[in-house]
Enzyme design. Structure first.
Site, PDB file in Angstrom:
ATOM      1  CG  ASP A  48      -1.783  -1.236   1.305  1.00  0.00           C
ATOM      2  OD1 ASP A  48      -2.210  -1.725   0.249  1.00  0.00           O
ATOM      3  OD2 ASP A  48      -1.989  -1.733   2.421  1.00  0.00           O
ATOM      4  CE  LYS A  96       3.132  -2.322  -4.523  1.00  0.00           C
ATOM      5  NZ  LYS A  96       2.825  -2.083  -3.115  1.00  0.00           N
ATOM      6  N   GLY A 114      -4.235  -4.466  -4.653  1.00  0.00           N
ATOM      7  CA  GLY A 114      -5.245  -3.586  -5.216  1.00  0.00           C
ATOM      8  C   GLY A 114      -4.590  -2.247  -5.463  1.00  0.00           C
ATOM      9  CG  HIS A 115      -1.706  -1.412  -7.825  1.00  0.00           C
ATOM     10  ND1 HIS A 115      -0.765  -1.814  -8.733  1.00  0.00           N
ATOM     11  CD2 HIS A 115      -1.239  -1.789  -6.623  1.00  0.00           C
ATOM     12  CE1 HIS A 115       0.218  -2.428  -8.103  1.00  0.00           C
ATOM     13  NE2 HIS A 115      -0.050  -2.426  -6.822  1.00  0.00           N
ATOM     14  CD  GLN A 151       0.876  -8.744  -2.384  1.00  0.00           C
ATOM     15  OE1 GLN A 151       1.657  -9.380  -3.060  1.00  0.00           O
ATOM     16  NE2 GLN A 151      -0.362  -8.561  -2.751  1.00  0.00           N
TER      17      GLN A 151
HETATM   18  P1  IMP Z   1      -2.466 -12.776   2.092  1.00  0.00           P
HETATM   19  O1  IMP Z   1      -1.548 -12.226   1.053  1.00  0.00           O
HETATM   20  O2  IMP Z   1      -3.919 -12.580   1.751  1.00  0.00           O
HETATM   21  O3  IMP Z   1      -2.158 -14.193   2.446  1.00  0.00           O
HETATM   22  O4  IMP Z   1      -2.267 -11.918   3.447  1.00  0.00           O
HETATM   23  C1  IMP Z   1      -1.080 -12.004   4.224  1.00  0.00           C
HETATM   24  C2  IMP Z   1      -0.725 -10.648   4.810  1.00  0.00           C
HETATM   25  O5  IMP Z   1      -0.322  -9.763   3.774  1.00  0.00           O
HETATM   26  C3  IMP Z   1      -1.881  -9.950   5.536  1.00  0.00           C
HETATM   27  O6  IMP Z   1      -1.347  -9.196   6.620  1.00  0.00           O
HETATM   28  C4  IMP Z   1      -2.425  -8.997   4.482  1.00  0.00           C
HETATM   29  O7  IMP Z   1      -3.100  -7.896   5.051  1.00  0.00           O
HETATM   30  C5  IMP Z   1      -1.143  -8.584   3.791  1.00  0.00           C
HETATM   31  N1  IMP Z   1      -1.347  -8.180   2.398  1.00  0.00           N
HETATM   32  C6  IMP Z   1      -1.558  -8.973   1.332  1.00  0.00           C
HETATM   33  N2  IMP Z   1      -1.667  -8.247   0.219  1.00  0.00           N
HETATM   34  C7  IMP Z   1      -1.507  -6.965   0.568  1.00  0.00           C
HETATM   35  C8  IMP Z   1      -1.468  -5.734  -0.179  1.00  0.00           C
HETATM   36  O8  IMP Z   1      -1.592  -5.668  -1.397  1.00  0.00           O
HETATM   37  N3  IMP Z   1      -1.249  -4.612   0.566  1.00  0.00           N
HETATM   38  C9  IMP Z   1      -1.058  -4.637   1.896  1.00  0.00           C
HETATM   39  N4  IMP Z   1      -1.072  -5.758   2.627  1.00  0.00           N
HETATM   40  C10 IMP Z   1      -1.291  -6.910   1.964  1.00  0.00           C
END
Ligand code: IMP
Length: 430
Positions: free
Chosen positions: A13, A16, A40-41, A225
């Site tokens: 977040d 990007k 999510g962008h 991420q």
């Molecule tokens: P997962 O990727 O859904 O397995 O989540 C694992 C961890 O990564 C959690 O703390 C999510 O909130 C975090 N996370 C996954 N994708 C994003 C992203 O695009 N932005 C911020 N945090 C993310």
């Protein structure tokens, strides 16, 4: 010709989407290389807000090749919905601008069910995943029992793999988590339908990129991420299940490391995190609330309120090294306008010991106290600045101090959500 990677230096977040959207103008090909629809962008074009989860945001630019690499895990229903939504808003998505790797893995209904069931079982100790089935899908990839996009195109191969998988997954769902099993026939039919819809876009991404690079096209690698959610280098186990760092741009697309020229690290002017996990500079006070409100810090994917805190240069310094960053893109600097004082975390204190790199033990990190330097804030609205010199002296000093502490130059500054609100110090494509 130049190939540029953009990654996040924090916990995702970092803005990007905006940086990638800006750089897309100079690239012919834009590639996602890891993650899935956990990302999510958010991009604002002509005051219209777009949120994309799987398709590279380059799709909003028209004649760009947007590529989904083998390193991703794809929920086909989400992908198809995204294509439809973009089309309904007048964005052309076709076989000349969207390409999907045949080797990417497919998120199945049991992955999402397992993701939820596991989180539920963990209770207060849950990771706070996005619940999109990302982790379980990558698990199957590593266990060599995953279903790839190419497998969906062969009815027999798909059926055989799905049958085998359901024996195991339904055992876990029913016996371990007391959940409903996943039905073979329904799932098989549903996914064959998806396969037909996405078939025209499926291709060998490695070959496509090799050709583009040989032709001298500019390729932009779009990370998702952030570095500290990386499965190897992040705050394990509070991480996602893919490698989010720059090296994955090669693995997740099928090109060699010497093809990369520049690596830009996106870094918010403060820090946010969604989900669980250690966060040394988290502010649980009115300043944190103010940043959260002013920065509209809600997750683009889950809508969750993001935890907010001061910038952490221990974290960003590690990101500079791990990604081999050549430049920093500082985002949301405008959110800090109006604060009297701004703090920068320069080190951690753990029981009297100083750390300038993130310690690997979760227990230690959870008990690290940030060591701060305090700088003067600025009161002016900075959104009209178009040059570094247009920024208030205090904002310039803040950025200079970050550069000194992390050891890399700021090459781009974002001071608002619109495309125009960007100060470019060095364009990696020029
Ligand atoms: P997962 O990727 O859904 O397995 O989540 C694992 C961890 O990564 C959690 O703390 C999510 O909130 C975090 N996370 C996954 N994708 C994003 C992203 O695009 N932005 C911020 N945090 C993310």
């Amino acid at each position: 010709m130049s190939n540029v990677v953009v990654v996040g230096t924090q916990w995702g977040d970092e803005g990007k989407g905006k940086v990638i959207d800006f750089l897309t103008e100079f690239a012919q090909v834009i590639v996602r290389f890891q993650g899935g629809n956990n990302a999510g962008h958010t991009i604002v074009v002509n005051n219209e807000k777009f949120i994309v989860h799987l398709i590279p945001s380059g799709i909003l630019h028209g004649n760009k090749k947007c590529v989904i690499g083998n390193g991703l895990v794809i929920d086909p229903a989400v992908l198809i919905q995204e294509i439809r939504d973009l089309r309904s808003r007048g964005i052309d998505v076709n076989t000349n601008n969207l390409f999907i790797s045949e080797k990417a893995h497919v998120i199945m209904p049991y992955h999402k069910r397992m993701d939820h069931a596991r989180e539920k079982a963990k209770g207060a100790k849950c990771l706070g995943t996005t619940g999109r089935g990302i982790g379980p899908c990558y698990e199957d990839k590593a266990a060599r029992t995953g279903i790839r996009i190419i497998d969906l195109l062969d009815k027999d191969v798909f059926l055989e793999k799905l049958k085998a998988k359901l024996v195991e997954q339904n055992f876990y769902l029913e016996k371990l988590f007391q959940e409903e099993p996943v039905d073979l026939k329904t799932t098989y039919r549903e996914y064959l339908g998806y396969a037909e819809e996405i078939r025209p876009y499926i291709t060998n991404v490695s070959l496509l990129l090799d050709r583009a690079i040989k032709e001298g096209q500019n390729v932009l690698f779009e990370g998702a991420q952030g570095t500290h959610l990386d499965i190897d280098h992040g705050t394990y186990p509070f991480v996602t299940s893919s490698n989010t760092v720059a090296a994955e741009a090669c693995i997740g697309t099928g090109i060699g490391p010497l093809k990369l020229d520049t690596v830009i690290g996106t870094c918010k002017a403060y820090t946010t995190r969604v989900g669980g996990g250690p966060f040394p500079t988290e502010l649980k006070d009115e300043v944190g609330d103010l940043i959260q409100k002013k920065g509209a810090e809600f997750g683009a994917t889950t809508g969750r309120r993001r935890r907010c805190g001061w910038i952490d240069t221990v974290q960003v310094r590690d990101s500079v090294r791990i990604n081999g960053l050549t430049g920093l893109a500082i985002t949301k600097l405008d959110v800090l306008s109006g604060l009297d004082k701004i703090k920068i975390c320069v080190a951690y204190d753990y029981q009297g010991e100083r750390f300038i790199h993130i310690p690997p033990q979760l227990k230690v990190l959870e008990n690290c106290k940030p060591v701060y330097e305090e700088l003067e804030g600025w009161q002016d609205n900075i959104m009209d600045a178009r040059d570094f010199q247009d920024l208030p002296a205090q904002a310039q000093a803040y950025l200079k101090r970050i550069e000194e502490l992390v050891g890399v130059s700021v090459t781009l500054i974002s001071i608002g959500s619109r495309r125009e609100t960007t100060i470019v110090l060095q364009n990696p494509f020029k």
